[in-house]
Design an enzyme around this catalytic site. Structure first.
Site, PDB file in Angstrom:
ATOM      1  N   ASP A 392      32.552  36.389  36.651  1.00 56.28           N
ATOM      2  CA  ASP A 392      33.002  37.769  36.862  1.00 56.28           C
ATOM      3  C   ASP A 392      31.903  38.548  37.577  1.00 56.28           C
ATOM      4  OD1 ASP A 392      34.638  39.986  36.678  1.00 56.28           O
ATOM      5  OD2 ASP A 392      34.165  40.413  34.585  1.00 56.28           O
ATOM      6  N   GLU A 395      31.150  39.861  43.180  1.00 54.12           N
ATOM      7  CA  GLU A 395      31.394  40.266  44.574  1.00 54.12           C
ATOM      8  C   GLU A 395      30.108  40.314  45.432  1.00 54.12           C
ATOM      9  OE1 GLU A 395      34.553  40.764  42.155  1.00 54.12           O
ATOM     10  OE2 GLU A 395      32.708  41.908  41.874  1.00 54.12           O
ATOM     11  N   ASP A 467      41.015  43.672  37.878  1.00 54.31           N
ATOM     12  CA  ASP A 467      41.271  44.725  36.893  1.00 54.31           C
ATOM     13  C   ASP A 467      42.547  45.490  37.206  1.00 54.31           C
ATOM     14  OD1 ASP A 467      38.923  43.904  35.758  1.00 54.31           O
ATOM     15  OD2 ASP A 467      37.716  45.528  36.601  1.00 54.31           O
TER      16      ASP A 467
END
Length: 806
Positions: A392, A395, A467
């Protein structure tokens, strides 16, 4: 005309060219170019106005073939031909025109400025063809047809994103185009921030641009969209076969703790007879959010907790964030700093950004030594029995959403700034995690779930869509995102059932989980301080509906596992956009129908909103059977269909064979030994693969598998169960065959007449009328009076003949 700074730089006239066994390269007035023929259906175009190529080493896994093309030159063009594709290269000003072998134009760059530079930005402008459609492009919102829209690839942590927001977490710069019965694909292999414009704001061009780097793209053309998608998957690497347990139901929350609550969660699934395979541990399992730690107060004995969970048939997946807390008492920080494994500023000082643990450094996953170090660090978890990893915030995410562009990455020794490295960072974290798991657990099939990625990420991880929000709009948007990822070489993808952000309503959860039962990744998740998202969290009615669809998922496991095996071999998706099967049927691109898709090839899934009890849907050409009632419908038409909360509209293609089994409590639990083959009467010859292996190791790669092909010749009433192939022992000792839509009463098996049994089939159990009053009346749908037959199975082939038996 006198040049001005506002005009784009173009390649100019071809000055020289050189033929090689794999293509052609040369120079122009302002650039250098190289054309490589990778396969008959795949050409690479590379153009640069710099002295050295600026390659992306991460996406492409194969090289060009030699001597698989013909070359011709005339006064105006350099021409490369294969049996499937022609490329005409304009000599006056380097430009590309792709044609079919018959000479029809597939894609055509503008001859004057089709390739151009504005500063460091490089672009390819292609003429819009009449009624041209564009599909794919990975994790992108919007309709199935991308025409008239612009999209950006720049991996972004986008909490509670809107259903029209762009960009999101993952960048896959591959799309397919269609016009005049012709299909093609384009993969722009440039990891910088890129823009794709499909005729937005103009009626002349589609184009793609990168803020820097080379114009480096692959062009695909073949006889069908699936062949083009398979060619892209071959180029960037087919997905591995996931462990069987990863295809079952997965339960997640931000966060489950302490350990007693985690064990109680597993016990509740088993007590309520709701199948489940995976429980996730989010960031609260860690000590102060530091990766490679457990909070000793919440989880005093994680190994014993995991042992208890496995005893109940559950696997554990833990979250991994890339941020390494900048703390001299933290071993991971000390080790990484000493070895120089973190991304840094140009002066060599490690970059620090704020995430969950506070100020953090970040491993440089484009540095081989950092990948090795990360993989070794996974031993902390694997020795405790952890089976999977959830990468997670990769990015990479930081509070403030910005990394300085001057931050430096190794990029396999070539060096790169954040501008070039960002989009591949998450993919390389997933790679590091998978490769580490393979080394730490060589006998186990890895499972990695990632939020961020780039083209080729399917080799390392499944993707979830980040999300999302608890709303009907997000539910349907998630379906389209997964379908689009499937069109982009990522067959293993999913969304957070119930929505991560906000409080899901009972009706919404019931509808969402019914749709998600037909999604490749089947995971519920929600955030802290929100309504729980376990199947029993919304009352008895929703619990019963959720149990029904979770159980149906496990009944369908033979079909699902065979579909994932097919994806492993072909790169084609498990949840398949209708565009792959009906590319030139304009109605599938209609906004009302572009969320519909095929699951496991032959199940037509029609997502509908939670408040709908009646919907308008589109049945493509051919005949279709409603799965739950067996009612036959003719296709190529729009119809209205009742869709109460307990019955999602799902149809089966006439002719199809759908394999099922008995319900199990987890995916590796033993079934009753009987494969159930549901044959739906149609026309022609249909086949279905039954594929088995141990479901957990990589032995399938060296031949440890079992396969049967079941074939139904509907025109001649002949069903053949093929001989067992492979050296893995099949778990099926019987086959029960259900003949939907058939009127036959007897069959011939092994030369003997056999009377068929007749019975009713319910794919879902009846939902009781709970108190307080339910959302609506619950009808109970069955397929009535279905002829069926039971056969004992051995390794040999068997034949069942229906027609002509009196």
């Amino acid at each position: 005309m006198k040049k001005t700074s506002s005009l784009p730089l173009v390649p100019g006239k071809v000055r020289s060219h050189h033929l090689s066994p794999t293509g052609i390269d040369g120079t122009t007035a302002n650039a250098r170019f190289e054309i490589q023929v990778f396969r008959e259906n795949t050409f690479r175009v590379r153009v640069s106005n710099q002295n050295a190529w600026q390659a992306n080493p991460y996406s492409v896994v194969i090289g060009p073939e030699e001597n698989c093309f013909e070359f011709e030159e005339n006064d105006d063009s350099l021409i490369l031909r294969t049996g499937k594709l022609q490329l005409w290269i304009g000599k006056k000003n380097l430009s590309m025109v792709f044609k079919t072998p018959d000479g029809e134009v597939i894609s055509e760059e503008d001859p004057d400025f089709g390739i151009n530079w504005l500063g460091t930005e490089v672009s390819s402008y292609k003429k819009l063809q009449e009624w041209e459609k564009f599909i794919g492009l990975g994790e992108k919102h919007g309709g199935l047809n991308r025409y008239g829209q612009t999209y950006t690839h720049w991996n972004t942590d986008h909490f509670a994103y809107g259903t029209d927001d762009d960009p999101l977490y993952c960048s896959i710069p591959f799309y397919m185009g269609l016009h005049h019965g012709i299909a093609y694909g384009v993969f722009f292999d440039n990891p910088h921030r890129t823009t794709f414009n499909f005729g937005a704001g103009n009626n002349r061009y589609s184009y793609f641009s990168a803020e820097d780097g080379d114009l480096d793209y692959y062009f695909f053309h073949d006889s069908s969209l699936p062949a083009i998608l398979s060619a892209y998957a071959s180029l960037t690497g087919p997905p591995p076969l996931p462990p069987r347990w990863a295809l079952g139901y997965q339960q997640c929350r931000y966060s489950y703790y302490p350990d007693k609550d985690v064990i109680r969660l597993a016990e509740t699934f088993r007590d309520k007879a709701i199948p489940g395979d995976v429980i996730y541990l989010d960031i609260h399992h860690m000590d102060a959010y530091k990766v490679f730690t457990f909070d000793k107060a919440r989880f005093p004995d994680p190994a014993e907790m995991i042992r208890q969970l496995k005893k109940r048939g559950f696997r554990v997946v833990v979250i991994l964030d890339p941020g390494i807390k900048a703390d001299t008492s933290y071993a991971s920080f000390v080790e990484g700093s000493a070895k120089g494994l973190f991304v840094s500023y140009p002066d060599g000082k490690p970059y620090e950004g704020q995430v969950w643990p506070g100020w953090c450094t970040f491993p440089d996953f484009t540095l081989p030594e950092a990948r090795t170090w990360w993989g070794q660090a996974l031993k902390f978890y694997t020795k405790l029995g952890v089976d999977g990893f959830w990468t997670d915030m990769n990015e990479p995410a930081t509070w403030g959403q910005t990394l300085p562009n001057v931050v430096q990455f190794d990029f396999e020794g070539a060096g790169a700034s954040h501008r070039k490295a960002r989009n591949v960072y998450g993919m390389q974290m997933a790679r590091s995690t998978r490769e580490g798991q393979e080394k730490q657990q060589p006998d186990n099939r890895p499972f990695v779930l990632t939020r961020s990625g780039f083209a080729g990420v399917q080799r390392y991880a499944a993707i979830w869509t980040g999300d999302n929000v608890s709303s009907d709009a997000h539910m349907l948007a998630g379906v389209r995102l997964v379908n689009s990822l499937g069109l982009s070489g990522v067959p293993f993808a999913g969304y957070d059932i119930g929505g991560f952000v906000g409080n899901c309503t009972p009706e919404l959860f019931a509808r969402w989980i019914s749709i998600a039962a037909f999604c490749p990744l089947f995971r519920a998740h929600t955030m802290i301080n929100s309504h729980a998202s376990e199947p029993w969290s919304f009352g008895e009615e929703v619990e019963a509906i959720a149990r029904n669809y979770i159980r149906l998922r496990y009944k369908l496991m033979p079909a699902i596992y065979a579909a994932f095996y097919a994806s492993h071999t072909s790169g084609l998706p498990v949840a398949k956009s209708l565009a792959l099967a009906y590319p030139f049927d304009d109605r599938i691109y209609h906004g009302a129908y572009d969320s519909q898709y095929l699951f496991c090839e032959n199940l037509l899934v029609v997502p509908v909103q939670s408040h709908q009890s009646l919907t308008k849907l589109y049945l493509p050409e051919g005949d279709w059977y409603h799965l739950f009632s067996g009612k036959k419908q003719s296709g190529a038409r729009e119809i209205f269909w009742e869709c109460p909360l307990n019955y999602l509209p799902v149809f089966v293609a006439a002719g199809a064979i759908v394999p099922m089994q008995s319900v199990t409590q987890h995916a590796t639990d033993a079934h009753d030994g009987r494969i159930k083959l549901h044959v739906f009467q149609g026309k022609g010859v249909w086949q279905q693969l039954i594929y088995e292996d141990d479901g957990s190791s990589n032995a399938y790669l060296t031949g440890s598998w079992a396969r049967r092909t079941v074939q139904m010749d509907h025109d001649h009433g002949l069903l053949e169960i093929g001989a067992l192939q492979g050296n893995f022992p099949s778990s099926y000792t019987q086959a029960k065959i259900y003949f939907h839509g058939f009127s036959d009463q007897v069959a011939e098996v092994g030369g003997k007449r056999v009377k068929l049994d007749v019975g009713n089939i319910a794919f879902l159990d009846e939902v009781a009328e709970f108190d307080p009053l339910p959302s609506g009346d619950h009808d109970f749908q069955i397929c009535a009076s279905v002829p069926n037959l039971t056969l004992n199975l051995d390794a040999s082939a068997q034949t069942v003949r229906l027609k002509g038996i009196g």
